[in-house]
Design a protein around this motif. Structure first.
Motif, short mmCIF file in Angstrom:
data_model
loop_
_atom_site.label_atom_id
_atom_site.label_comp_id
_atom_site.label_asym_id
_atom_site.label_seq_id
_atom_site.Cartn_x
_atom_site.Cartn_y
_atom_site.Cartn_z
N LEU A 96 -18.79 32.85 19.68
CA LEU A 96 -18.39 34.05 20.39
C LEU A 96 -19.36 34.24 21.55
CD1 LEU A 96 -16.82 36.77 20.71
CD2 LEU A 96 -18.57 37.78 19.22
N VAL A 97 -18.81 34.35 22.76
CA VAL A 97 -19.61 34.66 23.93
C VAL A 97 -19.22 36.05 24.38
CG1 VAL A 97 -20.20 34.03 26.31
CG2 VAL A 97 -19.75 32.22 24.62
N GLY A 98 -20.16 36.98 24.32
CA GLY A 98 -19.93 38.34 24.80
C GLY A 98 -20.37 38.44 26.23
N GLY A 99 -19.40 38.54 27.14
CA GLY A 99 -19.68 38.61 28.58
C GLY A 99 -19.30 37.31 29.26
N LEU A 100 -18.30 37.36 30.13
CA LEU A 100 -17.82 36.17 30.83
C LEU A 100 -18.72 35.79 31.99
CD1 LEU A 100 -15.71 34.00 31.48
CD2 LEU A 100 -14.34 35.78 32.61
N GLY A 101 -19.16 36.78 32.77
CA GLY A 101 -19.94 36.45 33.96
C GLY A 101 -19.18 35.47 34.83
N LEU A 102 -19.88 34.47 35.31
CA LEU A 102 -19.22 33.41 36.09
C LEU A 102 -19.00 32.15 35.25
CD1 LEU A 102 -20.91 33.88 39.56
CD2 LEU A 102 -18.57 34.46 38.88
N GLY A 103 -19.09 32.29 33.93
CA GLY A 103 -18.71 31.21 33.03
C GLY A 103 -19.78 30.17 32.76
N PHE A 104 -20.99 30.35 33.25
CA PHE A 104 -22.03 29.33 33.07
C PHE A 104 -22.40 29.13 31.61
CE2 PHE A 104 -22.82 30.84 37.47
CZ PHE A 104 -22.47 29.67 38.12
N THR A 105 -22.52 30.23 30.86
CA THR A 105 -22.83 30.11 29.44
C THR A 105 -21.70 29.41 28.71
OG1 THR A 105 -24.20 32.12 29.47
CG2 THR A 105 -23.33 31.42 27.33
N THR A 106 -20.48 29.82 28.97
CA THR A 106 -19.32 29.23 28.29
C THR A 106 -19.19 27.75 28.61
OG1 THR A 106 -18.22 31.37 28.28
CG2 THR A 106 -16.84 29.43 27.94
N ARG A 107 -19.36 27.36 29.85
CA ARG A 107 -19.28 25.93 30.19
C ARG A 107 -20.35 25.12 29.47
NH1 ARG A 107 -15.13 25.08 33.38
NH2 ARG A 107 -14.66 26.53 35.06
N ALA A 108 -21.54 25.69 29.34
CA ALA A 108 -22.61 24.98 28.62
C ALA A 108 -22.26 24.84 27.14
CB ALA A 108 -23.94 25.71 28.80
N VAL A 109 -21.63 25.86 26.57
CA VAL A 109 -21.19 25.78 25.17
C VAL A 109 -20.11 24.70 25.02
CG1 VAL A 109 -19.93 27.01 23.35
CG2 VAL A 109 -21.80 28.15 24.57
N LEU A 110 -19.14 24.71 25.92
CA LEU A 110 -18.03 23.74 25.84
C LEU A 110 -18.49 22.30 26.08
CD1 LEU A 110 -15.29 25.84 27.65
CD2 LEU A 110 -15.29 25.15 25.23
N ALA A 111 -19.62 22.12 26.71
CA ALA A 111 -20.13 20.77 26.95
C ALA A 111 -20.62 20.11 25.66
CB ALA A 111 -21.28 20.81 27.97
N ASP A 112 -20.81 20.90 24.62
CA ASP A 112 -21.26 20.37 23.33
C ASP A 112 -20.02 19.95 22.52
OD1 ASP A 112 -22.12 20.09 20.59
OD2 ASP A 112 -23.90 21.26 21.11
N PRO A 113 -19.88 18.66 22.20
CA PRO A 113 -18.68 18.19 21.49
C PRO A 113 -18.57 18.72 20.06
CG PRO A 113 -20.27 16.42 21.71
CD PRO A 113 -20.80 17.57 22.51
N ARG A 114 -19.63 19.28 19.51
CA ARG A 114 -19.55 19.85 18.16
C ARG A 114 -18.76 21.15 18.13
NH1 ARG A 114 -25.57 20.76 16.73
NH2 ARG A 114 -25.45 21.57 18.86
N VAL A 115 -18.65 21.81 19.28
CA VAL A 115 -17.97 23.10 19.36
C VAL A 115 -16.46 22.88 19.37
CG1 VAL A 115 -17.60 25.16 20.77
CG2 VAL A 115 -19.91 24.18 20.54
N GLU A 116 -15.78 23.51 18.41
CA GLU A 116 -14.33 23.37 18.29
C GLU A 116 -13.58 24.52 18.93
OE1 GLU A 116 -13.56 22.88 14.11
OE2 GLU A 116 -14.87 21.11 13.98
N HIS A 117 -14.18 25.72 18.92
CA HIS A 117 -13.49 26.89 19.47
C HIS A 117 -14.48 27.90 20.01
CE1 HIS A 117 -10.26 29.75 20.06
NE2 HIS A 117 -11.08 30.66 19.60
N VAL A 118 -14.17 28.45 21.19
CA VAL A 118 -14.99 29.48 21.81
C VAL A 118 -14.10 30.68 22.12
CG1 VAL A 118 -16.51 30.07 23.75
CG2 VAL A 118 -16.44 27.71 22.89
N ASP A 119 -14.55 31.85 21.68
CA ASP A 119 -13.92 33.12 22.07
C ASP A 119 -14.85 33.78 23.06
OD1 ASP A 119 -11.51 33.40 20.43
OD2 ASP A 119 -12.90 33.47 18.72
#
Length: 192
Positions: A27-50
């Motif tokens: 769970l990422v609270g706060g979209l911003g410009l997506g830098f945190t989310t892109r870093a999370v998605l770069a990890d292949p272990r992550v299956e789902h991000v809200d």
């Protein structure tokens, strides 16, 4: 939000990911410009991000590709939700938890709030809800634009026996000036 120096937003993700063996749900609270989310998605272990963002226009811009940094962010493994993350953490709004990682970057931290109603997220009640939204063994990381001793103390109050809390200062140099940001980490204990 700015794209001048997104290093600490990326650090929010990488510090959390490094502290969990199997971070499948995030769970990422706060979209911003997506830098945190892109870093999370770069990890292949992550299956789902809200990603939970209060600003509906920002989510629309992301979906329409109007902001280059946000274009294409919502995909098979990533869903954007327009909601208050405080409501999500109480179970009062979709998406449902729990998550392996909860990353909060919804304001500038407890000492420099843009929205006064976010204050509860940095105090014991809000932090307890965030901790409770974690799977056993999960990790909560809260971003702050400054070192926040009260936030650190509140996380220690929320931690159950055997759980760890850490303050991670991040020094950044920009435009000839030094800044100290901080991440506050709670590692929830595994199930008994």
């Amino acid at each position: 939000m700015d794209s001048l120096d997104p290093s600490t937003e990326r650090d929010l993700a990488t510090q959390a990911l490094a502290r969990h063996d199997r971070p499948r749900t995030v769970l990422v609270g706060g979209l911003g410009l997506g830098f945190t989310t892109r870093a999370v998605l770069a990890d292949p272990r992550v299956e789902h991000v809200d990603v939970v963002e209060l600003s509906a226009p920002l989510v629309r811009w992301a979906r329409a590709g109007l902001v280059a940094e946000l274009a294409g962010l919502e995909e098979e493994r990533c869903r954007l939700h327009v909601a208050d993350v405080a409501d999500v953490l109480t179970g009062g709004h979709e998406p449902p938890g729990p998550w392996d990682l909860v990353l909060l970057d919804v304001d500038n931290g407890p000492g420099f709030l843009v929205h006064a109603e976010n204050a509860d997220l940095y105090r014991v009640p809000g932090l307890a809800r965030a901790r409770d939204a974690l799977e056993p063994g999960g990790v909560l990381v809260v971003w702050s634009s400054h070192v926040a001793p009260d936030l650190h103390a509140h996380l220690q109050d929320v931690a159950a026996p055997g759980e760890t809390v850490a303050e991670v200062p991040i020094r950044v140099r920009r435009d000839g000036r030094s800044f100290t940001y901080a991440l506050y980490v709670l590692h929830r204990g595994a199930a008994a």
